[in-house]
Structures are given as C-alpha cells and as structure tokens.
Design a protein around this motif. Structure first.
Motif, short mmCIF file in Angstrom:
data_model
loop_
_atom_site.label_atom_id
_atom_site.label_comp_id
_atom_site.label_asym_id
_atom_site.label_seq_id
_atom_site.Cartn_x
_atom_site.Cartn_y
_atom_site.Cartn_z
N GLU A 98 0.81 -1.21 0.00
CA GLU A 98 0.00 0.00 0.00
C GLU A 98 0.85 1.27 0.00
O GLU A 98 0.90 2.01 -1.00
CB GLU A 98 -0.89 -0.06 1.25
CG GLU A 98 -1.81 1.09 1.42
CD GLU A 98 -2.71 0.88 2.65
OE1 GLU A 98 -3.32 -0.20 2.78
OE2 GLU A 98 -2.81 1.81 3.47
N PHE A 138 8.71 -2.34 3.22
CA PHE A 138 8.46 -3.53 4.03
C PHE A 138 9.66 -3.94 4.89
O PHE A 138 10.21 -5.02 4.73
CB PHE A 138 8.01 -4.69 3.14
CG PHE A 138 6.57 -4.59 2.71
CD1 PHE A 138 5.54 -4.97 3.56
CD2 PHE A 138 6.23 -4.08 1.46
CE1 PHE A 138 4.21 -4.85 3.18
CE2 PHE A 138 4.90 -3.96 1.07
CZ PHE A 138 3.88 -4.35 1.94
N ASN A 160 5.48 -0.33 -3.44
CA ASN A 160 4.18 0.09 -2.92
C ASN A 160 3.45 0.90 -3.97
O ASN A 160 4.08 1.47 -4.87
CB ASN A 160 4.37 0.95 -1.67
CG ASN A 160 4.71 0.13 -0.44
OD1 ASN A 160 3.96 -0.76 -0.04
ND2 ASN A 160 5.86 0.42 0.14
N HIS A 183 -3.02 -8.42 3.14
CA HIS A 183 -1.82 -7.64 3.45
C HIS A 183 -1.12 -8.26 4.67
O HIS A 183 -1.80 -8.69 5.62
CB HIS A 183 -2.23 -6.20 3.75
CG HIS A 183 -1.08 -5.25 3.75
ND1 HIS A 183 -0.15 -5.22 4.77
CD2 HIS A 183 -0.69 -4.30 2.86
CE1 HIS A 183 0.76 -4.30 4.49
NE2 HIS A 183 0.45 -3.72 3.34
N1 URA Z 1 2.90 -1.64 4.50
C1 URA Z 1 2.94 -1.42 3.18
O1 URA Z 1 1.93 -1.48 2.51
N2 URA Z 1 4.10 -1.14 2.65
C2 URA Z 1 5.24 -1.08 3.33
O2 URA Z 1 6.28 -0.83 2.75
C3 URA Z 1 5.17 -1.33 4.71
C4 URA Z 1 4.00 -1.61 5.28
#
Ligand code: URA
Length: 243
Positions: free
Chosen positions: A99, A112, A138, A212
């Motif tokens: 996201e 992430f 993202n 997610h």
């Molecule tokens: N959530 C996301 O969607 N992207 C990231 O990079 C970290 C957490």
C-alpha cells in the motif's frame, strides 16, 4: 495413489508446514532441507538471478528513482523523511506490491522493513526465494500521516511510478498485498475475502490479490488467514513454475 502423487502430496505438506514455521509456529520442528535438496531460490521457477542481472543501475532506473525521491506531485511529500521507491531485482519474475510506506519504511527509505515487512520476507522465503530476488514496491511512495490509507488522488498522482516500475521489470506475476494494491490493479469493488486467491489481469500480467501482511500481523493467532495466504502463494508458485 501412485508413488509420484504421494511424493508430491508429502512435498506439499512439508512446504505448508515450513510456511507455518516461517510465520512463527515454533511448535513445529522440521528437519533442515537435505543438502542438494533445497529448492534453489528462484531457480526452480526460472527467476533470472544470474549475477549480471542483479540490481543494475541502468540509466532509466536511476532517473526513475531520482524522480521518486524528489517527487512533489501530491501533499504527502511534506510529511516524508524520505520517499520509498521499492527494491529488489530489476529482472524479477515476481513482484510484490503493498500500500504505502509506514514509519520504519519512511525512516529507512526501504519498503516492508517493519513488522509486516519481516513477515513478508518470511513468506517470500517460504516460497523459495530470497528477498533480493523479487521486487517489492508500494502503490504510494511516501508515508501517509499516521499511516492512514492513501487517498485516491494520492494514488493517482503516484501511479506513474509504479506503472514505470512494472514496465521496466515486466514481471511474470504480481502479488497485490491488501485492498489498495488489489484495487489499483483490478479495480474490484469487492472485499479482500472475495477477491483473494483468484488471478486477475493487469496489462497481460496475472495479479494475485492476497491479504496484506499487516492484516496477518494484526490477526497473529488466526491460522485460517495464514492458510489462505499460503494457498494464494502456492497458486503463484505454480504459475511461475509453468511459465
Ligand atoms: N505496509 C505497506 O503497505 N508497505 C510497506 O512498505 C510497509 C507496510
């Protein structure tokens, strides 16, 4: 059942248990993979991971990354420590799209890397890859305030970057992590529970929507969600193997 089918079933079960173990099921004690028996990360499904294909800072990529880092297309630039373009193998066959960056990502400039990111890394490894062999990005490249959901105008303003990344990488499969990514690719106005597990299509690229990793973190004790994500990832692995 034929011997081959039994072996396949056992391999399946082992993969699944390994996945649960990766996600923190400490009660499972699995033997190390036998020497030579390890699924070569990326090898089985033909990821182009030869050294010459690793992270080459080609002109186009360099330009794109600089644009993202200096972007002021939407108000999110005001709150960022740094933009988070994405990272991984520019020749990856498999791409994960989330996201937007959270706090840890905003501080480190990498996608992430927080709790959800650690879980995503485990999922990637359970699939037989190293993190650096896939590409992780993202939809939105700057952190929204208080980690709120990115607004449609922010998604739209940022979309040029993700589209360029997909163009340059041309992955065989995209995994859309969560609703914002799934909507970006599939314009589906349905819940994640309805659309997960079914391949959609984005410009000829199969897209697998799944939950997610933050949702998995929030529902840590829920084995059913883990099982569903693993079902989705098995479909992705199967498609890559056959392509
Ligand atoms: N959530 C996301 O969607 N992207 C990231 O990079 C970290 C957490």
């Amino acid at each position: 059942m034929k011997e081959k089918e039994i072996i396949e079933k056992l391999e399946d079960i082992e993969e699944q248990l390994r996945f649960y173990q990766q996600l923190g099921a400490d009660f499972l004690v699995l033997p190390d993979r036998p020497a030579g028996g390890e699924r070569p990360a990326g090898g089985l499904i033909g990821l182009k991971n030869e050294p010459e294909n690793q992270i080459v800072q080609s002109g186009e990529w360099e330009k794109l990354l600089q644009r993202i880092k200096g972007c002021r297309f939407c108000p999110l630039f005001q709150g960022r420590t740094q933009a988070v373009p994405g990272e991984g193998n520019y020749q990856a066959k498999l791409m994960f799209v989330g996201e937007a960056p959270g706090r840890d990502e905003d501080l480190q400039g990498r996608p992430f890397v927080g709790r959800a990111g650690q879980l995503l890394t485990k999922i990637i490894e359970a699939m037989g890859f190293k993190r650096q062999e896939v590409y992780i990005a993202n939809v939105v490249k700057c952190r929204p305030p208080e980690n709120r959901t990115p607004r449609p105008d922010e998604v739209k303003a940022c979309s040029i970057y993700l589209l360029s990344q997909i163009d340059l990488i041309n992955p065989k499969v995209i995994v859309a992590l969560g609703k914002i990514a799934a909507e970006f690719f599939l314009q589906a106005n349905k819940s994640m529970s309805e659309i997960r597990g079914h391949f959609g299509q984005f410009k000829d690229i199969p897209v697998m929507p799944t939950f997610h990793p933050s949702y998995l973190v929030r529902n840590e004790g829920n084995r059913e969600i883990k099982r569903l994500v693993w079902e989705d990832m098995k479909k992705v692995m199967k498609l890559l193997e056959s392509s």
